[in-house]
Design a protein around this motif. Structure first.
Motif, short mmCIF file in Angstrom:
data_model
loop_
_atom_site.label_atom_id
_atom_site.label_comp_id
_atom_site.label_asym_id
_atom_site.label_seq_id
_atom_site.Cartn_x
_atom_site.Cartn_y
_atom_site.Cartn_z
N ALA A 175 24.88 4.87 -22.22
CA ALA A 175 25.91 4.04 -21.65
C ALA A 175 26.62 3.37 -22.79
O ALA A 175 27.82 3.46 -22.72
N GLN A 176 26.03 3.11 -23.98
CA GLN A 176 26.80 2.55 -25.17
C GLN A 176 27.71 3.60 -25.53
O GLN A 176 29.04 3.24 -25.81
N ILE A 177 27.27 4.84 -25.77
CA ILE A 177 28.30 5.82 -26.24
C ILE A 177 29.56 6.17 -25.31
O ILE A 177 30.49 6.33 -25.68
N LEU A 178 29.25 6.19 -23.96
CA LEU A 178 30.13 6.63 -22.84
C LEU A 178 31.15 5.29 -23.15
O LEU A 178 32.48 5.38 -22.65
N ARG A 179 30.70 4.25 -23.19
CA ARG A 179 31.55 3.14 -23.53
C ARG A 179 32.41 2.99 -24.51
O ARG A 179 33.67 2.65 -24.38
N HIS A 208 21.58 4.21 -13.69
CA HIS A 208 22.66 3.49 -13.67
C HIS A 208 23.39 3.30 -12.29
O HIS A 208 24.29 2.72 -12.00
N GLY A 209 22.96 4.27 -11.54
CA GLY A 209 23.50 4.25 -10.01
C GLY A 209 24.84 5.15 -10.01
O GLY A 209 25.61 5.30 -8.85
N ALA A 210 25.16 5.82 -11.12
CA ALA A 210 26.54 6.53 -11.12
C ALA A 210 26.47 7.69 -12.15
O ALA A 210 25.67 7.57 -13.09
N ALA A 211 26.96 8.88 -11.79
CA ALA A 211 26.96 9.78 -12.89
C ALA A 211 27.76 9.48 -14.24
O ALA A 211 28.56 8.36 -14.10
N PRO A 212 27.22 10.06 -15.30
CA PRO A 212 27.89 9.72 -16.59
C PRO A 212 29.51 9.84 -16.63
O PRO A 212 30.25 8.53 -17.07
N TYR A 217 30.86 6.51 -14.38
CA TYR A 217 30.36 5.62 -15.13
C TYR A 217 31.58 5.12 -16.03
O TYR A 217 31.81 4.06 -16.13
N ARG A 218 31.96 6.16 -17.20
CA ARG A 218 32.70 5.99 -17.73
C ARG A 218 34.26 5.47 -17.29
O ARG A 218 35.01 4.65 -17.79
N ARG A 219 34.46 6.22 -16.10
CA ARG A 219 35.88 6.27 -15.43
C ARG A 219 35.56 4.37 -14.84
O ARG A 219 36.80 3.73 -15.09
N GLY A 220 34.56 4.24 -14.39
CA GLY A 220 34.68 3.01 -13.80
C GLY A 220 34.94 1.91 -15.13
O GLY A 220 35.52 0.66 -14.80
N LEU A 221 34.08 2.16 -16.21
CA LEU A 221 34.28 1.20 -17.54
C LEU A 221 35.97 1.15 -17.87
O LEU A 221 36.81 -0.12 -18.19
N ARG A 222 36.64 2.30 -18.14
CA ARG A 222 37.92 2.10 -18.07
C ARG A 222 38.78 1.34 -17.14
O ARG A 222 39.92 0.78 -17.83
N SER A 223 38.37 1.73 -15.82
CA SER A 223 39.34 0.90 -15.06
C SER A 223 39.27 -0.49 -15.01
O SER A 223 40.23 -1.25 -14.63
#
Length: 311
Positions: A261-265, A294-298, A301-307
């Motif tokens: 999760a940290q790398i994806l962020r 995390h309840g979402a595919a990687p 998850y990354r797109r959600g963080l970016r949005s």
């Protein structure tokens, strides 16, 4: 790097935000819930912490308070003083001097001076080492106890009294050290029985935890981790589970998903590379494990963080 340092580095989402206040009587402040761990350091005078429930906690000069879960609370010169709301400065503002209260004189010996702030923490990556802490940690300024913590308090106080070139950076570094000293002191005082205090203090289990955090990409087995701890497979598994609260491979998966999760962020690395960095040769297997955690595919998850990031 030791486990506590690794864990805090992985959870932090920014540098400490802080505010120095001088409070002539009468004074009272309400601190709203924060996305992180709140703290107060009484530099001079005295006061009370008003928790959401329970009795007020008397504070004196040199006392340190940490609210690991960022709960809303009050601070006041007297427990029955009305509380005014407080807004912390933005991430790029660190005012070192603020006087509040309708009465008194700045610099008066009757004024309470304190440093208050927040350690920003990403709630999605909060580790049991913080989750398992109580709502309030109060470390009184007892003479001779926790000398490293007391030295950090003295350094912070000195920097605030005599700010110079680079004071903001110095204070940020000292506050980072203060957090580690607070947690070290807490775990030293509560290091018996089960839980993360004994786990961090146990050389064998701590060695295994460090190996997991330092090398998430390695194809660990319980036997391998037992060898890192200097224990047989069975003895290691029993001790690890008893202290950490879950079996070694369950914690390994949990830790890997936190690292992912940290790398994806923090990066735009392809998902296949992220998978390899956290020990998965199959992107499909990695994606399934991440989604369970995390309840979402990687990718989602990354797109959600970016949005959610400001444009």
């Amino acid at each position: 790097m030791d486990v506590l340092s690794q864990v805090l580095a992985s959870m932090r989402s920014g540098r400490p935000r802080f505010l120095r206040t001088e409070c002539p009587l009468p004074w009272g402040r309400f601190y709203s819930p924060a996305s992180g761990a709140g703290f107060h350091l009484i530099l001079r005078g005295s006061g009370y912490l008003i928790p959401p429930s329970g009795d007020p906690i008397a504070l004196g000069a040199g006392d340190v308070v940490l609210l690991p879960h960022g709960r809303g609370h009050g601070m006041a010169g007297n427990p029955d003083t009305p509380l005014d709301g407080v807004e912390f400065p933005s991430d790029d503002e660190f005012p070192l001097h603020q006087r509040i209260g309708p009465g008194g004189t700045a610099g008066s010996p009757s004024s309470t001076v304190m440093l208050s702030g927040v350690y920003p923490i990403d709630g999605t990556r909060c580790h049991p080492v913080v989750n398992d802490l109580p709502e309030i940690i109060h470390l009184p300024a007892h003479l001779g106890q926790h000398p490293a913590l007391r030295a950090a308090v003295d350094q912070i106080s000195g920097e605030l009294q005599h700010p110079g070139i680079g004071s903001t950076g110095v204070l940020s570094a000292l506050l980072d050290a203060l957090l580690l000293y607070i947690l070290r002191a807490w775990y030293q005082e509560h290091g018996t029985g089960a839980g993360w205090g004994p786990a961090l203090d146990d050389p064998a289990i701590s060695a295994a935890l460090c190996s997991i955090h330092n090398n998430p990409e390695r194809q660990w087995t319980v036997e391998d981790l037992g060898a890192e701890a200097g224990l047989s497979r069975a003895a290691f598994a029993r001790r690890f589970t008893a202290l950490v609260g879950q079996p070694p491979l369950s914690y390994l998966t949990w830790s890997r998903m936190g690292a992912a999760a940290q790398i994806l962020r923090d990066s735009d690395e392809p998902l296949g590379i992220v998978a390899q960095k956290v020990g998965y040769t199959s992107e499909f297997a990695f994606s399934n494990a991440f989604k369970r955690m995390h309840g979402a595919a990687p990718g989602a998850y990354r797109r959600g963080l970016r949005s959610r990031q400001p444009h």
